[in-house]
Design an enzyme around this catalytic site. Structure first.
Site, PDB file in Angstrom:
ATOM      1  N   SER A 199      30.223  41.136  39.540  1.00 50.08           N
ATOM      2  CA  SER A 199      31.539  40.860  40.115  1.00 50.08           C
ATOM      3  C   SER A 199      32.632  40.780  39.069  1.00 50.08           C
ATOM      4  CB  SER A 199      31.499  39.536  40.891  1.00 50.08           C
ATOM      5  OG  SER A 199      30.560  39.587  41.930  1.00 50.08           O
ATOM      6  N   HIS A 214      30.209  48.183  42.343  1.00 54.24           N
ATOM      7  CA  HIS A 214      30.402  46.841  42.890  1.00 54.24           C
ATOM      8  C   HIS A 214      30.611  46.919  44.391  1.00 54.24           C
ATOM      9  CE1 HIS A 214      32.919  42.929  43.162  1.00 54.24           C
ATOM     10  NE2 HIS A 214      31.644  42.688  43.389  1.00 54.24           N
ATOM     11  N   GLU A 224      33.773  49.372  44.318  1.00 52.07           N
ATOM     12  CA  GLU A 224      34.505  49.581  43.072  1.00 52.07           C
ATOM     13  C   GLU A 224      33.571  50.303  42.093  1.00 52.07           C
ATOM     14  OE1 GLU A 224      37.564  45.795  42.776  1.00 52.07           O
ATOM     15  OE2 GLU A 224      35.475  45.477  42.169  1.00 52.07           O
ATOM     16  N   ASN A 238      38.432  40.979  42.824  1.00 50.47           N
ATOM     17  CA  ASN A 238      38.224  39.596  42.405  1.00 50.47           C
ATOM     18  C   ASN A 238      39.335  39.081  41.494  1.00 50.47           C
ATOM     19  OD1 ASN A 238      35.924  38.816  43.825  1.00 50.47           O
ATOM     20  ND2 ASN A 238      34.606  39.938  42.424  1.00 50.47           N
TER      21      ASN A 238
END
Length: 294
Positions: A116, A138, A150, A188
């Site tokens: 992450s 991701h 991602e 994130n």
């Protein structure tokens, strides 16, 4: 194509299910057989839900399970075209896993991480003769539902590896986005500070968990509030990401709120422990009126 997914938790099992429903052979691996079998059961349940909703036929679900192996035997990764880790958000654990796999897999095997926030460049550097074959993929929780992946490039990632990972994500009926490595990548880097601020509002006594989430759903048109999302992701994962962002940038906006640290220390990790900012029943449904009060 044969794919090996390491880590049979919610994310790993979800990612494995995505590959299965796209026609791939999948090995789901974990350190203990009980973990691997729990991941297998998650996939059985996930496919069952797809059948009940009419998204796939039972015959196809059975075919998917015939292409799935749940195991502790890392050697089964030997002839995989892709190995993808979805283990805990700890750099040493991830590096040690990839070092072990490096001695097993062909040099042509692509190594991918579902991290992450951690540095892909650091992971790739631990595999000097394979670093060009290293990439970030991701996925987002729940992986069978969320469209985004991602695709993250380490400084060492070759164009060939990056393009292969991007095309693979598209073949999974996902929407990949291109990201250069940076703490937290895209989602994130924005989402984690919002969660942290929501935790601060709760800790400051300004509003309840229910009203904080209701405000963001009704006032910002978010489908889920930040505290419910925190519980879904897992508060231990959120804390690990925040600590990485804070350590990498030194920016105080990423400093984890003390309440989040207390939650993790108490084991209030969210849906996976049935208690977080909200409480959850045995089916993972949020219990109405269970949110933390200011």
């Amino acid at each position: 194509m044969k794919v090996c997914v390491f880590g049979a938790g919610n994310m790993g099992a979800g990612i494995a299910q995505v590959f299965l429903t796209s026609g791939h052979e999948v090995v789901l691996c974990d350190v203990k057989d009980e973990f691997a079998q729990a991941g297998y059961k998650r996939i059985v349940n996930g496919l069952g839900k797809m059948v009940s909703k009419g998204k796939i036929a039972q015959e196809f679900a059975d075919e998917c399970l015939n292409r799935l192996t749940a195991t502790t035997n890392y050697v089964l990764a030997k002839d995989a075209k892709l190995v993808l880790e979805a283990v805990i958000e700890n750099m040493d654990v991830k590096k040690n896993l990839f070092l072990k796999l490096d001695s097993i897999c062909s040099h042509e095997t692509i190594f991918a991480t579902n991290t992450s926030a951690l540095s892909l460049t650091e992971m790739a550097a631990s595999l000097p003769h394979r670093c060009d074959k290293f990439v970030g993929m991701h996925f987002f929780n729940p992986a069978p539902v969320m469209k985004l992946v991602e695709i993250i490039r380490a400084i060492q990632t070759s164009d060939e590896t990056y393009e292969a990972a991007f095309a693979l994500a598209e073949s999974l009926n996902k929407q990949p986005v291109t990201v250069k490595e940076g703490p937290g990548f895209i989602v994130n880097r924005m989402l984690i500070p919002m969660m942290n601020e929501a935790i601060g509002i709760l800790a400051d006594g300004l509003a309840s968990a229910e009203d904080i989430d209701k405000a963001m759903c009704l006032g910002a048109n978010h489908p889920s509030g930040p505290l419910a999302v925190a519980d879904l992701v897992g508060n231990d994962v959120n804390l690990a990401i925040m600590e990485t962002l804070f350590e990498e940038t030194g920016d105080s906006k990423y400093r984890p709120h003390p309440l989040l640290k207390k939650m993790v220390r108490a084991g209030y990790l969210g849906k996976k422990t049935r208690k977080g900012f909200f409480a959850y029943d045995e089916n993972g449904k949020q219990i109405p009126g269970s949110g933390m009060k200011p």
